[in-house]
Motif scaffolding. Structure first.
Motif, PDB file in Angstrom:
ATOM      1  N   ARG A 156       0.852  -1.186   0.000  1.00  0.00           N
ATOM      2  CA  ARG A 156       0.000   0.000   0.000  1.00  0.00           C
ATOM      3  C   ARG A 156       0.886   1.233   0.000  1.00  0.00           C
ATOM      4  N   VAL A 157       0.674   2.076  -0.982  1.00  0.00           N
ATOM      5  CA  VAL A 157       1.457   3.302  -1.112  1.00  0.00           C
ATOM      6  C   VAL A 157       0.567   4.467  -0.677  1.00  0.00           C
ATOM      7  N   LEU A 158       0.894   5.071   0.438  1.00  0.00           N
ATOM      8  CA  LEU A 158       0.106   6.174   0.966  1.00  0.00           C
ATOM      9  C   LEU A 158       0.433   7.465   0.220  1.00  0.00           C
ATOM     10  N   PRO A 159      -0.540   8.345   0.075  1.00  0.00           N
ATOM     11  CA  PRO A 159      -0.262   9.609  -0.626  1.00  0.00           C
ATOM     12  C   PRO A 159       0.711  10.472   0.161  1.00  0.00           C
ATOM     13  N   ALA A 160       1.564  11.154  -0.578  1.00  0.00           N
ATOM     14  CA  ALA A 160       2.522  12.062   0.055  1.00  0.00           C
ATOM     15  C   ALA A 160       1.798  13.293   0.565  1.00  0.00           C
ATOM     16  N   THR A 161       2.184  13.757   1.731  1.00  0.00           N
ATOM     17  CA  THR A 161       1.587  14.942   2.325  1.00  0.00           C
ATOM     18  C   THR A 161       2.674  15.940   2.663  1.00  0.00           C
ATOM     19  N   THR A 162       2.326  17.199   2.533  1.00  0.00           N
ATOM     20  CA  THR A 162       3.226  18.279   2.928  1.00  0.00           C
ATOM     21  C   THR A 162       2.676  18.895   4.205  1.00  0.00           C
ATOM     22  N   SER A 252      -5.845  14.786 -11.848  1.00  0.00           N
ATOM     23  CA  SER A 252      -6.832  15.317 -10.906  1.00  0.00           C
ATOM     24  C   SER A 252      -6.950  14.447  -9.664  1.00  0.00           C
ATOM     25  N   MET A 253      -6.862  13.126  -9.815  1.00  0.00           N
ATOM     26  CA  MET A 253      -6.938  12.247  -8.659  1.00  0.00           C
ATOM     27  C   MET A 253      -5.701  12.369  -7.785  1.00  0.00           C
ATOM     28  N   ASP A 254      -4.552  12.631  -8.391  1.00  0.00           N
ATOM     29  CA  ASP A 254      -3.345  12.860  -7.592  1.00  0.00           C
ATOM     30  C   ASP A 254      -3.532  14.064  -6.682  1.00  0.00           C
ATOM     31  N   LEU A 255      -3.996  15.168  -7.250  1.00  0.00           N
ATOM     32  CA  LEU A 255      -4.222  16.359  -6.434  1.00  0.00           C
ATOM     33  C   LEU A 255      -5.299  16.112  -5.384  1.00  0.00           C
ATOM     34  N   THR A 256      -6.359  15.395  -5.753  1.00  0.00           N
ATOM     35  CA  THR A 256      -7.456  15.153  -4.814  1.00  0.00           C
ATOM     36  C   THR A 256      -6.996  14.317  -3.631  1.00  0.00           C
ATOM     37  N   VAL A 257      -6.336  13.215  -3.904  1.00  0.00           N
ATOM     38  CA  VAL A 257      -5.930  12.306  -2.819  1.00  0.00           C
ATOM     39  C   VAL A 257      -4.863  12.951  -1.945  1.00  0.00           C
ATOM     40  N   ALA A 262      -3.377  15.632   3.193  1.00  0.00           N
ATOM     41  CA  ALA A 262      -2.765  16.759   3.906  1.00  0.00           C
ATOM     42  C   ALA A 262      -3.773  17.428   4.843  1.00  0.00           C
ATOM     43  N   ILE A 263      -5.009  17.625   4.377  1.00  0.00           N
ATOM     44  CA  ILE A 263      -6.027  18.261   5.215  1.00  0.00           C
ATOM     45  C   ILE A 263      -6.365  17.375   6.405  1.00  0.00           C
ATOM     46  N   VAL A 401     -15.015  28.467  -3.460  1.00  0.00           N
ATOM     47  CA  VAL A 401     -14.289  27.516  -4.296  1.00  0.00           C
ATOM     48  C   VAL A 401     -12.849  28.007  -4.409  1.00  0.00           C
ATOM     49  N   VAL A 402     -11.900  27.153  -4.052  1.00  0.00           N
ATOM     50  CA  VAL A 402     -10.494  27.528  -4.075  1.00  0.00           C
ATOM     51  C   VAL A 402      -9.704  26.407  -4.729  1.00  0.00           C
ATOM     52  N   ALA A 403      -8.777  26.781  -5.589  1.00  0.00           N
ATOM     53  CA  ALA A 403      -7.922  25.800  -6.245  1.00  0.00           C
ATOM     54  C   ALA A 403      -6.824  25.354  -5.284  1.00  0.00           C
ATOM     55  N   TRP A 404      -6.518  24.062  -5.305  1.00  0.00           N
ATOM     56  CA  TRP A 404      -5.502  23.532  -4.396  1.00  0.00           C
ATOM     57  C   TRP A 404      -4.118  23.930  -4.888  1.00  0.00           C
ATOM     58  N   ARG A 405      -3.400  24.612  -4.030  1.00  0.00           N
ATOM     59  CA  ARG A 405      -2.036  25.056  -4.351  1.00  0.00           C
ATOM     60  C   ARG A 405      -1.061  24.659  -3.253  1.00  0.00           C
ATOM     61  N   GLY A 406      -1.394  23.609  -2.516  1.00  0.00           N
ATOM     62  CA  GLY A 406      -0.499  23.147  -1.476  1.00  0.00           C
ATOM     63  C   GLY A 406      -0.843  23.725  -0.128  1.00  0.00           C
ATOM     64  N   PRO A 407       0.076  23.599   0.830  1.00  0.00           N
ATOM     65  CA  PRO A 407      -0.174  24.095   2.187  1.00  0.00           C
ATOM     66  C   PRO A 407      -0.524  25.576   2.201  1.00  0.00           C
TER      67      PRO A 407
END
Length: 429
Positions: A156-162, A252-257, A262-263, A401-407
């Motif tokens: 299982r590869v967990l998504p990377a989080t910042t 899109s799924m990469d950004l979503t997951v 991270a949240i 509505v806000v676009a995801w741009r990281g932390p």
């Protein structure tokens, strides 16, 4: 091949040595005997070291749970390998997995230990690592066992989080204990004001400066610190764009997951209760909870998200189980109608809803074979126009509505939601 078999080198040594000796004896030429002598010696030594045991092979990975971009090592274990001199490994190269060495082929002497192969998954999800073919050689390369096909091990590869630190307030904290400032007074650290002493107030709350100046006892009041419920709604109806892994352009799924992970990590560390609801084929969900173990459950569910449309996308999408004081964070490229419907419905009910736009800026759809690229480009532009209309309607309803741009993406929006939740509301009766 699971048994020892002669190699081509042994066959050549036997043929050349035998033919050379026969020709030398028949022709009476000692030169041919001298030329054939090395092959005869090689064949004799090789047959003297003929393997008598069949070794057993086993591979294992150092880790079965990884994060994107983190590597592990595949190790080969040999049992009953006294007759083995050389080991050769040829590893498979699955998609979104980096292998070192690049070609996945390593070899070495058995007495020095079987050579290791380093693997690094570059994208979240389920991965099968460690598939390979192994060949064993006896001394003097006279006999070979293999190549033996060895199956891989699921990882299982967990998504990377910042990790990030946000000081924004929750819009409606209604829990028992947490780090968010509440609208009611209670036992906390945030100053709310100073008022006259009443029966039941704690003596340690007395403000002696004000009391001595006014001649009456006054106490300091503080705001309570409470937790909030955060519901993460993940849109897994489709994946738009081509994923380049953790080092390449995201889909899109990469950004979503990754955004959901991270949240979730941020709010769990803040003491909030976090839940997960996936709108997609698998319909994965995790109930409200807190703590490190609950965060691991959420990350595991995100790593196993199944992308694809459900048979009846409108059925059950609105049944999210939103409780009072919860904040709903919808992570979606906003290209599916059910996602916009659920955000609008919850906003009309007075729930604090935030839509995180996870559509990459430069994404382009794949053109099916036989379709004119100009027609496909026109259809995609029309779809983006429809999407912009949906986003404008959500904003008009009061759903940011806000676009995801990281932390730090949600800080300003969460502050505005917190201020808006403290304003009086006009309710029609």
């Amino acid at each position: 091949m699971t048994a020892w078999a002669p190699t081509a080198a042994l066959g050549r040594a036997l043929v050349l040595g035998g033919v050379g000796l026969v020709l030398g004896l028949v022709a009476g030429d000692p030169v041919l005997v001298v030329l054939a002598a090395p092959f005869v010696v090689l064949a004799a030594v090789t047959l003297a070291h003929r393997p008598t045991r069949t070794p057993r092979l086993d591979t294992r990975l150092d880790h079965v749970v990884l994060r994107e971009g983190v590597g592990t090592t595949s190790r080969l274990t040999l049992t009953d390998a006294e007759d083995v001199e050389h080991v050769t490994r040829a590893s498979a190269r699955p998609a979104h997995v980096s292998v070192r060495p690049d070609d996945g082929q390593v070899g070495g002497l058995a007495e020095q230990g079987a050579p290791a192969v380093e693997l690094s998954p570059r994208r979240w999800g389920r991965r099968l690592l460690g598939e390979e073919k192994v060949a064993l050689h006896s001394p003097w390369a006279g006999f070979r066992l293999g190549p033996v096909v060895l199956g891989g091990q699921p990882v299982r590869v967990l998504p990377a989080t910042t990790p990030y630190d946000s000081r924004s307030e929750a819009p409606q904290p209604l829990g028992l204990v947490g780090a968010h400032r509440s609208r009611r007074t209670g036992s906390g650290t945030e100053l709310a004001g100073i008022r006259p002493f009443l029966a039941g107030d704690r003596l340690r709350r007395i403000n002696w400066r004000v009391s001595l100046r006014t001649g009456a006892l006054h106490v300091v009041t503080t705001r309570a610190e409470e937790d909030t419920g955060v519901l993460l709604v993940v849109d897994a109806l489709a994946d738009h764009g081509i994923s380049g892994g953790v080092d390449g352009p995201p889909s899109s799924m990469d950004l979503t997951v990754r955004a959901a992970a991270a949240i979730a990590e941020h709010h769990v560390r803040s003491g909030d209760r976090v839940a997960l609801r996936v709108v997609g084929r698998g319909r994965e969900q995790v109930g409200y909870g807190a703590g490190a173990r609950h965060l691991r459950r959420i990350q595991d569910r995100l790593a196993t998200v199944s992308v694809g449309e459900v048979s009846e996308p409108d059925s059950g999408v609105l049944q999210l189980g939103v409780t009072g004081g919860a904040v709903v964070v919808v992570l979606s490229p906003v290209l599916a109608e059910p996602v916009g419907t659920v955000a609008a419905a919850l906003t009309r009910r007075g729930v604090a809803v935030l839509v995180v736009d996870t559509l990459p800026a430069d994404v382009r759809p794949a053109v099916p074979q036989g379709v004119d690229p100009r027609v496909a480009d026109l259809a995609w532009r029309m779809r983006l126009l429809e999407r912009s209309v949906v986003l404008d309607r959500l904003a008009a309803l009061g759903c940011p509505v806000v676009a995801w741009r990281g932390p730090g993406t949600l800080d300003d929006v969460m502050r505005r939601l917190a201020r808006r939740s403290q304003l009086p509301r006009v309710v029609g009766r």
